[in-house]
Design a protein around this motif. Sequence first.
Motif, short mmCIF file in Angstrom:
data_model
loop_
_atom_site.label_atom_id
_atom_site.label_comp_id
_atom_site.label_asym_id
_atom_site.label_seq_id
_atom_site.Cartn_x
_atom_site.Cartn_y
_atom_site.Cartn_z
N ALA A 77 0.83 -1.21 0.00
CA ALA A 77 0.00 0.00 0.00
C ALA A 77 0.86 1.26 0.00
CB ALA A 77 -0.93 0.00 1.20
N GLY A 81 0.81 3.44 -3.24
CA GLY A 81 0.19 4.73 -2.98
C GLY A 81 1.09 5.89 -3.32
N PHE A 181 -4.24 -6.14 -5.01
CA PHE A 181 -4.43 -5.11 -3.99
C PHE A 181 -3.64 -3.85 -4.34
CE2 PHE A 181 -2.82 -3.32 0.10
CZ PHE A 181 -4.01 -2.73 0.51
N ILE A 184 -5.36 -1.45 -6.65
CA ILE A 184 -6.31 -0.56 -5.98
C ILE A 184 -5.57 0.66 -5.42
CG2 ILE A 184 -7.97 -0.35 -4.09
CD1 ILE A 184 -8.50 -3.35 -4.35
N ALA A 185 -4.43 0.41 -4.77
CA ALA A 185 -3.64 1.52 -4.22
C ALA A 185 -3.10 2.42 -5.33
CB ALA A 185 -2.49 0.96 -3.39
N LEU A 188 -5.87 4.70 -6.36
CA LEU A 188 -6.05 5.75 -5.35
C LEU A 188 -4.92 6.78 -5.43
CD1 LEU A 188 -7.15 3.46 -2.39
CD2 LEU A 188 -8.60 5.05 -3.68
N SER A 189 -3.74 6.34 -5.85
CA SER A 189 -2.61 7.26 -5.99
C SER A 189 -2.85 8.28 -7.09
CB SER A 189 -1.34 6.46 -6.28
OG SER A 189 -0.20 7.30 -6.32
N ALA A 202 -5.92 2.91 0.81
CA ALA A 202 -5.78 1.50 0.44
C ALA A 202 -5.88 0.60 1.67
CB ALA A 202 -4.46 1.28 -0.28
N VAL A 205 -9.40 0.11 2.62
CA VAL A 205 -10.02 -0.94 1.79
C VAL A 205 -9.66 -2.32 2.35
CG1 VAL A 205 -10.03 -2.01 -0.50
CG2 VAL A 205 -10.05 0.49 -0.28
#
Length: 275
Positions: A77, A81, A181, A184-185, A188-189, A202, A205
């Motif tokens: 993450a 991220g 996973f 997803i991060a 979001l970044s 993240a 989540v």
Amino acid sequence: MIAVELRKLILRPRVWLSILLLCTLPALVAILLSVSELAPPPGQGGAFLSAVLRNGALYPAAALAMVLPVFLPLAVAVFAGDAIAGEAAAGTLRYLLVRPVSRVRVLAAKLVTLGAFILLAVLMVVVSALAVGLLLFGTGAEAVGQQGAVTSLSGVTLGPVELAARLAGAIGYIVVCMLGFGSIALFLSTLSDSGLGAALAALAVLIASSVMQTLEAADPIKAYLPTNYWLSWIDFFRDPILWHNLNRGLVLQTCYIALFFAASWANFATKDITS
């Protein structure tokens, strides 16, 4: 572009610091086990810990079980991220995009580098745990009658070659799960100029998915949660290997990678870069 990102990965001190911290936890647990010689009973405590006192060759599997639920996702993450948001916060994202490369190539390079980081981290955990396990617990040849052999979760003896093959399968599966996973991060970044904010989102989540797995009310969606099949890598150490959940986990994580990479591209391609 990928070569540049991989070079940055290798030369970044915090990458090696996070990997060192991941390797430290299993090493400390191994030392405590060797000193006390008290492992949890079979079926209790961490996976494989009840068997490592008899055979250190199985300790890499125990180490993976220690770092996977929390510590490895935390490292992923933070790294993912920071992939885009960190560049924006440092003021280097604008200069990165000045190069004659498309934004999708930038994102693809970030995703490949994320995969390389995950693979590197997992391999370092496995190699360090193997060294520590063999040093502190030996090979268990007396117990199973074959140097380097271990007993599977199903009670069947696995030779060194088969053990290595199954461990390689577990490593590959964990890398795919963490890449799902991490995607997803990464998405979001692209939404933030703060790497820390993206990493925390993240982790939110991750926590939400883990909590919902414990709720009966969430049964209809459990099969689609990102963390649902993470621990299925243990099925590589059964005989025969139980492929049902492994295959489902691979399909689910592949969908997450594709979906969130597409979402990252959709947002990043139209984003106004001001820093």
